[in-house]
Motif scaffolding. Structure first.
Motif, PDB file in Angstrom:
ATOM      1  N   PRO A  30       0.822  -1.223   0.000  1.00 33.80           N
ATOM      2  CA  PRO A  30       0.000   0.000   0.000  1.00 33.80           C
ATOM      3  C   PRO A  30       0.850   1.264   0.000  1.00 33.80           C
ATOM      4  O   PRO A  30       1.918   1.305   0.599  1.00 33.80           O
ATOM      5  CB  PRO A  30      -0.801  -0.108   1.299  1.00 33.80           C
ATOM      6  N   SER A  32      -0.884   4.245   0.599  1.00 37.38           N
ATOM      7  CA  SER A  32      -1.701   5.215   1.330  1.00 37.38           C
ATOM      8  C   SER A  32      -2.336   4.538   2.536  1.00 37.38           C
ATOM      9  O   SER A  32      -2.278   3.323   2.686  1.00 37.38           O
ATOM     10  CB  SER A  32      -2.798   5.776   0.420  1.00 37.38           C
ATOM     11  N   GLN A  33      -2.962   5.350   3.343  1.00 41.93           N
ATOM     12  CA  GLN A  33      -3.755   4.832   4.453  1.00 41.93           C
ATOM     13  C   GLN A  33      -5.057   4.277   3.883  1.00 41.93           C
ATOM     14  O   GLN A  33      -5.453   4.599   2.759  1.00 41.93           O
ATOM     15  CB  GLN A  33      -4.062   5.954   5.458  1.00 41.93           C
ATOM     16  N   LYS A  34      -5.750   3.459   4.663  1.00 43.16           N
ATOM     17  CA  LYS A  34      -7.025   2.903   4.239  1.00 43.16           C
ATOM     18  C   LYS A  34      -8.037   4.032   4.059  1.00 43.16           C
ATOM     19  O   LYS A  34      -8.137   4.930   4.890  1.00 43.16           O
ATOM     20  CB  LYS A  34      -7.522   1.899   5.274  1.00 43.16           C
ATOM     21  N   ILE A  35      -8.782   3.983   2.955  1.00 45.94           N
ATOM     22  CA  ILE A  35      -9.770   5.014   2.643  1.00 45.94           C
ATOM     23  C   ILE A  35     -11.077   4.678   3.356  1.00 45.94           C
ATOM     24  O   ILE A  35     -11.588   3.569   3.226  1.00 45.94           O
ATOM     25  CB  ILE A  35     -10.009   5.104   1.124  1.00 45.94           C
ATOM     26  N   PRO A  36     -11.623   5.629   4.120  1.00 47.89           N
ATOM     27  CA  PRO A  36     -12.891   5.379   4.823  1.00 47.89           C
ATOM     28  C   PRO A  36     -14.011   5.068   3.827  1.00 47.89           C
ATOM     29  O   PRO A  36     -14.033   5.632   2.724  1.00 47.89           O
ATOM     30  CB  PRO A  36     -13.176   6.690   5.551  1.00 47.89           C
ATOM     31  N   PRO A  37     -14.961   4.189   4.184  1.00 43.55           N
ATOM     32  CA  PRO A  37     -16.043   3.807   3.264  1.00 43.55           C
ATOM     33  C   PRO A  37     -16.812   4.998   2.692  1.00 43.55           C
ATOM     34  O   PRO A  37     -17.201   4.984   1.535  1.00 43.55           O
ATOM     35  CB  PRO A  37     -16.960   2.936   4.132  1.00 43.55           C
ATOM     36  N   GLN A  40     -14.977   6.305  -0.368  1.00 42.52           N
ATOM     37  CA  GLN A  40     -14.666   5.375  -1.453  1.00 42.52           C
ATOM     38  C   GLN A  40     -15.593   5.603  -2.630  1.00 42.52           C
ATOM     39  O   GLN A  40     -16.776   5.852  -2.474  1.00 42.52           O
ATOM     40  CB  GLN A  40     -14.799   3.925  -0.969  1.00 42.52           C
TER      41      GLN A  40
END
Length: 48
Positions: A30, A32-37, A40
């Motif tokens: 990855p 980037s950081q995880k994208i909030p739902p 998205q």
């Protein structure tokens, strides 16, 4: 990926004029950081 690996090994095995040793790497990680739902995007081709 296994098909790709087989093709690379096949090409290397057929080479009669060995002059060098190569290393082929494939990495997936990855960026980037995880994208909030809520942020998205929905993809129209995705089956979910």
């Amino acid at each position: 990926m296994q098909n790709f690996r087989r093709k690379v090994v096949d090409i290397a095995a057929k080479d009669q004029g060995t002059e060098r040793v190569y290393e082929l790497n494939l990495q997936l990680f990855p960026l980037s950081q995880k994208i909030p739902p809520a942020m998205q995007k929905k993809h129209p081709n995705k089956d979910s």
